[in-house]
Design an enzyme around this catalytic site. Structure first.
Site, PDB file in Angstrom:
ATOM      1  N   ASP A   1      33.740 -82.701 -55.455  1.00  0.00           N
ATOM      2  CA  ASP A   1      34.192 -82.234 -54.146  1.00  0.00           C
ATOM      3  C   ASP A   1      34.827 -83.457 -53.513  1.00  0.00           C
ATOM      4  O   ASP A   1      34.137 -84.390 -53.081  1.00  0.00           O
ATOM      5  CB  ASP A   1      32.998 -81.750 -53.312  1.00  0.00           C
ATOM      6  CG  ASP A   1      33.448 -81.162 -51.987  1.00  0.00           C
ATOM      7  OD1 ASP A   1      34.476 -81.630 -51.463  1.00  0.00           O
ATOM      8  OD2 ASP A   1      32.779 -80.251 -51.482  1.00  0.00           O
ATOM      9  N   HIS A   2      36.153 -83.475 -53.499  1.00  0.00           N
ATOM     10  CA  HIS A   2      36.815 -84.741 -53.152  1.00  0.00           C
ATOM     11  C   HIS A   2      36.505 -85.194 -51.727  1.00  0.00           C
ATOM     12  O   HIS A   2      36.673 -86.366 -51.393  1.00  0.00           O
ATOM     13  CB  HIS A   2      38.327 -84.655 -53.397  1.00  0.00           C
ATOM     14  CG  HIS A   2      39.065 -83.799 -52.419  1.00  0.00           C
ATOM     15  ND1 HIS A   2      39.271 -82.464 -52.636  1.00  0.00           N
ATOM     16  CD2 HIS A   2      39.627 -84.092 -51.237  1.00  0.00           C
ATOM     17  CE1 HIS A   2      39.943 -81.977 -51.608  1.00  0.00           C
ATOM     18  NE2 HIS A   2      40.172 -82.933 -50.747  1.00  0.00           N
TER      19      HIS A   2
ATOM     20  N   HIS B   1      33.672 -77.981 -49.139  1.00  0.00           N
ATOM     21  CA  HIS B   1      33.920 -79.207 -48.364  1.00  0.00           C
ATOM     22  C   HIS B   1      33.121 -79.268 -47.057  1.00  0.00           C
ATOM     23  O   HIS B   1      32.457 -80.261 -46.763  1.00  0.00           O
ATOM     24  CB  HIS B   1      35.408 -79.318 -48.015  1.00  0.00           C
ATOM     25  CG  HIS B   1      36.305 -79.302 -49.201  1.00  0.00           C
ATOM     26  ND1 HIS B   1      35.996 -79.916 -50.379  1.00  0.00           N
ATOM     27  CD2 HIS B   1      37.519 -78.744 -49.391  1.00  0.00           C
ATOM     28  CE1 HIS B   1      36.979 -79.742 -51.242  1.00  0.00           C
ATOM     29  NE2 HIS B   1      37.921 -79.025 -50.670  1.00  0.00           N
TER      30      HIS B   1
END
Lengths: 352, 497
Positions: free
Chosen positions: B184-185, B247
């Site tokens: 999950d950047h 996110h």
């Protein structure tokens, strides 16, 4: 070093989509030498042909005292071609300590044709988060006012001295204020124009000894410059609002006021004469005379108080300057919800 | 102490895709340029289209020059490109995997990658099972003695709880949980990591970080972009699945979690899991009250007219997909009892900004109980992107003889406070995966719990009759009016960004 905007230089042209990136670069290039500061978002809207340069010069002076993110918009809704151009710049001033430069950033837009409808988007997209939004509207208000935009405005600044129809304009502002569902403070530069005169006048009556004169007003004479009739009316509105006067009749240039539940009549005379916006204000009571004079160009008010048969006193008090930069500085410094102004406006509207 | 990235071969499934072009290869180049790359790393791109290593290198050089955060230096690129290879294979072709295995063995000998394998699934999730099975058949999921094999999975991790469980089952059938890195950047961003430092390394915040002092929390992810060329994907996802499930809930976990007992990956992830578990689940009839969904109509962004969502490419003209969601949520635990958490995410909003704002309760008006003064709340704003940093709004007296109070902002910008540019999230996460540190990756149970929160909302929206309204908002505005009303009902408003 950032490209600082001086006087009428609007700054570095940038693509609208690249504004944030270019601003970052602007600050990165001046890192260590300067501090970016901002206390408000200050949006300026004008439709005058040469407004970008003029407003940039104003912002440059204003930021000496009031660090802000300025969003300067020059709109030409009548243009046949649609278009939008943007510039960024920084206004830097050395701090009082003289070591570091404190800089405010300015984003300028020239918007033409149908793109003028983008105003809310332009403003929303370039606000510095968490800071209040002050909108200086340099035009007359035209319906319909965009509720989306107004919902974001904390303070709308205008100059009622330039309005052709005070009542109509004020109604528009009030409607926008209601639709916005939030407390928008109305800041009228015409009201700020009176601030020093009002202070000087109020000071006469601060002392308990002179307080009783408030109940003895018989005549008020106000001398105003051509074009400043509305300023004089605001002064009357202020007196009427604060002293609970009612407007009894308009026999221009004389107004008739009733006070103390119609038991007393006061004559208010307005006279036009070249000079400062309000060059004189004289209040005559049963036993005394209060007089304030503002000579052309003077930075002090000449204040006189005298009993009919008694001691005379004179005092010099600051007059302020009737320049747009000074008026804005004063307004930004004072702030507040301007409830007294609203009472004055209400009285002025009775006069209309 | 940070774990050290180890020599390895990184195999990217979906080597010619958008993610590889825009993020993965530029991130790997930047790692190399910053001197962070382990001494022996080989990158093997695997995709169906035939091309040579040199053709692939040229293609990736062009992409890196376009998308890298720092300018590409020829001498660094040349060295990096020598470790870049291309393997042509269909994801379903067993022979292709055998060839891949052979090539990896050869690279171990030639480049010193020591039998370590990092498989990056930059492909569509419906291909995952095929890839996992074929890796298994080629024996690539099990590392040799003293080596490791890891798999990085890109979101979406399913589209509901059922499919997430199925995806976890597929991956776990061939890779253990500690071999699995769900990326999950957002968690790789400096500011996301800084949330923990801000909270637990500063004595002034943690004592106030609870229902007694905090009035509300807002989490916003706004973007000016529309669906671009992802209309087809977005139609199957929508803002809730695309952003909130992963996110934004991850950010909420970082803000809402209790201090972990230590900094081991699982200690931190255990605390995060508790946060998702304590999210109050909505009943079907509550969704209408606590969630607003919207879809953008035509409007203007950055001075340019943009089409309505329904007029975008590969979007159903009658689409009911949401491009905006606003939620009012609660965490049912002692720390956060009665503190509403407002979340909003939207496309085609006036500016791009992701941030968390913590709004503290107002100071008592005892001293300043004057008609003319309104005391604003203190707000701690943590900016995730862009312009990463933290600001604290507080009250100050305006200089002068009158007693006037105004809000002022103390602002910390990563960009200007530290001379070094923040690495891209993918750089950090790739390095962590090479080092075997899963702290910033989502664990399977976290993902499933997040879906358990999201599913009732999706189900309420999908009913045929009397479904909650899909509101519209013009592109370039701050979302539908109903989202403002959601806040106004509580006497609050969205933070101005």
């Amino acid at each position: 070093m950032p490209a600082t905007a001086e006087n009428s230089i609007v700054g570095l042209p940038v693509e609208v989509i690249q504004i944030d990136r270019e601003l970052k670069k602007l600050w990165a290039s001046g890192e260590g030498v300067m501090t970016r500061a901002s206390l408000i978002n200050f949006a300026v809207y004008s439709e005058a042909a040469d407004s970008l340069g003029k407003n940039t010069a104003i912002i440059s002076q204003l930021t000496e005292n009031h660090a802000c993110r300025a969003i300067v918009i020059a709109a030409d809704p009548a243009a046949r071609e649609n278009g939008i151009e943007a510039w960024i710049s920084a206004h830097c001033h050395v701090t009082r300590a003289g070591r570091k430069q404190v800089c405010s950033e300015q984003v300028s837009f020239s918007v033409r044709g149908e793109h003028c409808a983008l105003l809310p988007n332009i403003v929303f997209a370039h606000l510095d988060s968490d800071l209040p939004l002050y909108l200086w509207w340099q035009e007359e208000f035209r319906p319909p006012l965009d509720p989306q935009l107004w919902a974001w405005v904390d303070r709308v600044i205008y100059d009622s001295q330039t309005w052709r129809n005070f009542d109509e304009q004020m109604k528009l502002v009030e409607t926008a204020q209601e639709e916005a569902r939030q407390r928008i403070v109305l800041s009228d530069l015409n009201w700020i124009r009176l601030v020093h005169l009002r202070l000087a006048l109020a000071r006469f009556f601060d002392h308990p000894i002179t307080h009783r004169h408030l109940k003895e007003f018989r005549r008020v004479e106000i001398v105003h410059a051509p074009g400043f009739h509305s300023t004089a009316l605001l002064l009357v509105g202020w007196l009427a609002g604060q002293l609970h006067w009612d407007i009894a009749g308009d026999d221009s240039p004389t107004l008739w006021i009733s006070a103390d539940n119609r038991s007393r009549e006061i004559e208010v005379r307005l006279r036009e004469e070249k000079g400062e916006p309000i060059s004189a204000c004289k209040v005559t009571t049963d036993s005394a005379e209060f007089r304030i004079e503002h000579k052309p160009g003077a930075d002090l008010l000449d204040v006189h108080f005298g009993r009919v048969q008694g001691r005379k006193m004179q005092q010099l008090l600051p007059a302020g300057k009737n320049t747009v930069v000074e008026l804005l500085r004063e307004e930004l410094m004072r702030g507040g919800p301007h409830r007294v102004y609203l009472r004055a406006v209400s009285k002025v509207r009775e006069l209309m | 102490m940070r774990a050290v990235p180890q020599p390895c071969a990184i195999v990217i499934f979906g080597a010619t895709g958008d993610l590889t072009h825009r993020k993965l290869i530029p991130a790997l180049y930047n790692i190399a340029a910053d001197g962070e790359m382990p001494p022996a790393v080989a990158v093997v791109g695997l995709a169906r289209r035939p091309k040579t290593d040199d053709e692939y290198r040229a293609e990736m050089e062009e992409a890196t020059r376009k998308f890298s955060r720092q300018p590409v230096r020829d001498e660094i690129w040349d060295g990096f490109a020598r470790s870049l290879f291309y393997q042509c294979s269909d994801f379903g072709d067993e022979a292709g995997y055998r060839a891949l295995a052979g090539r990896l063995d050869k690279l171990d000998e030639e480049s010193g990658t020591r039998g370590n394998r990092l498989f990056y699934f930059a492909a569509s999730p419906d291909q995952f099972e095929t890839i996992v099975e074929n890796l298994n058949k080629a024996g690539l999921n099990k590392a040799r003695q003293g080596s490791w094999a890891r798999v990085i999975i890109e979101k979406p991790f399913g589209r509901d709880l059922r499919s997430a469980r199925e995806l976890n089952r597929v991956v776990r059938s061939r890779f253990s949980e500690d071999q699995t890195y769900r990326i999950d950047h957002f968690l790789g961003k400096e500011t996301a990591q800084n949330i923990l430092v801000l909270r637990f390394a500063n004595a002034i915040f943690e004592p106030l970080w609870n229902t007694r002092y905090i009035d509300q929390i807002q989490i916003t992810a706004a973007e000016t972009l529309g669906v671009e060329n992802r209309g087809g994907y977005y139609e199957t996802a929508g803002a809730l699945r695309d952003m909130v499930q992963n996110h934004l809930l991850q950010l909420l976990c970082l803000v809402g979690m209790d201090p972990p007992t230590d900094l081991r990956a699982d200690s931190i992830r255990d605390e995060k899991l508790k946060v998702v578990r304590s999210l109050r689940r909505f009943k079907a009839e509550e969704v209408r009250t606590h969630v607003v969904r919207g879809q953008y109509g035509a409007g203007t962004i950055n001075g340019k007219p943009v089409p309505a969502y329904r007029d975008e490419e590969r979007v159903d003209p009658n689409s009911q997909t949401e491009t905006y969601v606003a939620l009012r949520m609660w965490l049912d635990n002692w720390r956060w009892a009665d503190v509403p958490i407002y979340m909003r995410v939207g496309k085609r909003l006036p500016k791009s900004s992701t941030e968390i704002s913590v709004h503290f309760k107002r100071a008592p008006q005892v001293l300043f109980n004057r008609e003319t003064e309104t005391i604003e709340q203190n707000v701690l704003a943590i900016r995730i992107q862009p312009d990463e940093g933290v600001s604290l709004r507080m009250q100050a007296k305006v200089p002068g003889t009158s007693f006037r109070i105004e809000s002022v902002k103390m602002d910390f910008h990563y960009g200007t406070s530290f001379g070094k540019a923040s690495p891209e999230a993918y750089e950090r996460l790739l390095l962590d995966a090479m080092a075997g540190d899963p702290t910033l990756f989502a664990r399977g149970d976290e993902v499933e719990e997040a879906w358990a929160f999201i599913d009732p909302i999706e189900e309420a929206w999908s009913v045929k009759e009397n479904a909650p309204k899909l509101c519209t908002y013009p592109a370039g505005s701050w979302g539908p009016e109903e989202a403002d009303e959601l806040m106004a009902r509580d006497g609050r408003s969205w933070r101005r960004l």
